[in-house]
Design a protein around this motif. Sequence first.
Motif, PDB file in Angstrom:
ATOM      1  N   GLY A  35       2.957  -0.037  -1.414  1.00  0.00           N
ATOM      2  CA  GLY A  35       2.044  -0.140  -2.541  1.00  0.00           C
ATOM      3  C   GLY A  35       1.820  -1.573  -2.975  1.00  0.00           C
ATOM      4  O   GLY A  35       2.714  -2.416  -2.871  1.00  0.00           O
ATOM      5  N   TRP A  36       0.612  -1.832  -3.442  1.00  0.00           N
ATOM      6  CA  TRP A  36       0.300  -3.085  -4.126  1.00  0.00           C
ATOM      7  C   TRP A  36       0.154  -2.787  -5.613  1.00  0.00           C
ATOM      8  O   TRP A  36      -0.610  -1.886  -5.997  1.00  0.00           O
ATOM      9  CB  TRP A  36      -1.006  -3.687  -3.600  1.00  0.00           C
ATOM     10  N   PHE A  37       0.902  -3.528  -6.409  1.00  0.00           N
ATOM     11  CA  PHE A  37       0.857  -3.391  -7.852  1.00  0.00           C
ATOM     12  C   PHE A  37       0.483  -4.747  -8.440  1.00  0.00           C
ATOM     13  O   PHE A  37       0.596  -5.777  -7.778  1.00  0.00           O
ATOM     14  CB  PHE A  37       2.212  -2.934  -8.389  1.00  0.00           C
ATOM     15  N   ARG A  38       0.068  -4.745  -9.693  1.00  0.00           N
ATOM     16  CA  ARG A  38      -0.219  -6.011 -10.354  1.00  0.00           C
ATOM     17  C   ARG A  38       0.239  -5.946 -11.803  1.00  0.00           C
ATOM     18  O   ARG A  38       0.295  -4.871 -12.412  1.00  0.00           O
ATOM     19  CB  ARG A  38      -1.704  -6.368 -10.276  1.00  0.00           C
ATOM     20  N   GLU A  46       0.594  -2.056 -13.031  1.00  0.00           N
ATOM     21  CA  GLU A  46      -0.297  -0.975 -12.643  1.00  0.00           C
ATOM     22  C   GLU A  46      -0.431  -0.912 -11.122  1.00  0.00           C
ATOM     23  O   GLU A  46      -0.415  -1.944 -10.437  1.00  0.00           O
ATOM     24  CB  GLU A  46      -1.685  -1.126 -13.285  1.00  0.00           C
ATOM     25  N   GLY A  47      -0.567   0.300 -10.620  1.00  0.00           N
ATOM     26  CA  GLY A  47      -0.800   0.499  -9.202  1.00  0.00           C
ATOM     27  C   GLY A  47      -2.221   0.128  -8.852  1.00  0.00           C
ATOM     28  O   GLY A  47      -3.154   0.580  -9.506  1.00  0.00           O
ATOM     29  N   VAL A  48      -2.382  -0.700  -7.855  1.00  0.00           N
ATOM     30  CA  VAL A  48      -3.703  -1.141  -7.419  1.00  0.00           C
ATOM     31  C   VAL A  48      -4.152  -0.325  -6.202  1.00  0.00           C
ATOM     32  O   VAL A  48      -5.216   0.276  -6.209  1.00  0.00           O
ATOM     33  CB  VAL A  48      -3.680  -2.638  -7.069  1.00  0.00           C
ATOM     34  N   SER A  49      -3.314  -0.337  -5.173  1.00  0.00           N
ATOM     35  CA  SER A  49      -3.618   0.429  -3.972  1.00  0.00           C
ATOM     36  C   SER A  49      -2.324   0.692  -3.233  1.00  0.00           C
ATOM     37  O   SER A  49      -1.491  -0.189  -3.104  1.00  0.00           O
ATOM     38  CB  SER A  49      -4.584  -0.342  -3.067  1.00  0.00           C
ATOM     39  N   CYS A  50      -2.171   1.928  -2.771  1.00  0.00           N
ATOM     40  CA  CYS A  50      -0.940   2.334  -2.113  1.00  0.00           C
ATOM     41  C   CYS A  50      -1.299   3.246  -0.945  1.00  0.00           C
ATOM     42  O   CYS A  50      -2.286   3.989  -1.029  1.00  0.00           O
ATOM     43  CB  CYS A  50      -0.029   3.095  -3.075  1.00  0.00           C
ATOM     44  N   PHE A  51      -0.495   3.204   0.107  1.00  0.00           N
ATOM     45  CA  PHE A  51      -0.764   4.154   1.177  1.00  0.00           C
ATOM     46  C   PHE A  51       0.475   4.458   2.001  1.00  0.00           C
ATOM     47  O   PHE A  51       1.447   3.704   2.027  1.00  0.00           O
ATOM     48  CB  PHE A  51      -1.939   3.695   2.045  1.00  0.00           C
ATOM     49  N   SER A  52       0.402   5.586   2.640  1.00  0.00           N
ATOM     50  CA  SER A  52       1.384   5.994   3.627  1.00  0.00           C
ATOM     51  C   SER A  52       0.623   6.080   4.949  1.00  0.00           C
ATOM     52  O   SER A  52      -0.099   7.045   5.199  1.00  0.00           O
ATOM     53  CB  SER A  52       1.985   7.355   3.278  1.00  0.00           C
ATOM     54  N   ARG A  53       0.782   5.055   5.779  1.00  0.00           N
ATOM     55  CA  ARG A  53       0.000   5.008   7.019  1.00  0.00           C
ATOM     56  C   ARG A  53       0.268   6.223   7.895  1.00  0.00           C
ATOM     57  O   ARG A  53      -0.621   6.747   8.543  1.00  0.00           O
ATOM     58  CB  ARG A  53       0.315   3.720   7.780  1.00  0.00           C
ATOM     59  N   GLY A  54       1.516   6.698   7.862  1.00  0.00           N
ATOM     60  CA  GLY A  54       1.889   7.794   8.754  1.00  0.00           C
ATOM     61  C   GLY A  54       1.097   9.065   8.526  1.00  0.00           C
ATOM     62  O   GLY A  54       0.782   9.776   9.483  1.00  0.00           O
TER      63      GLY A  54
END
Length: 126
Positions: A35-38, A46-54
């Motif tokens: 996750g990218w937070f700021r 706050e959460g900006v963008s998050c992912f689970s590539r799998g």
Amino acid sequence: EVQLVESGGGLVQPGGSLRLSCAASGFTVDDYTIGWFRQAPGKEREGVSCFSRGDGSTYYADSVKGRFTISSDIADNTVYLQMNSLRPEDTANYLCAANNRMALSALRNSANYAYWGQGTQVTVSS
């Protein structure tokens, strides 16, 4: 040992672009949720963008949809955040976080992440 090192921040004018990098070691980004937070002064993280590539689960905050893109490079074990059309309100310290893969509904919650980088400052100003 799990380590996350962010880079790519800086000063940019409104409307400009930056690409943040999160270099991971001690685990494979493909197997984790990233996750990218700021966090801006005086504001909550706050959460900006998050992912689970799998499994392809991806989250974007409403404020960045259509402007930011999260991606990864398995060869470099690095996760990127491409930020376009930057606005002054995007100014913050941006942090990369990782944890064992989690459900889509949990991605945006910073309390669900065990591993954190030190952050990279992004300042959007003319």
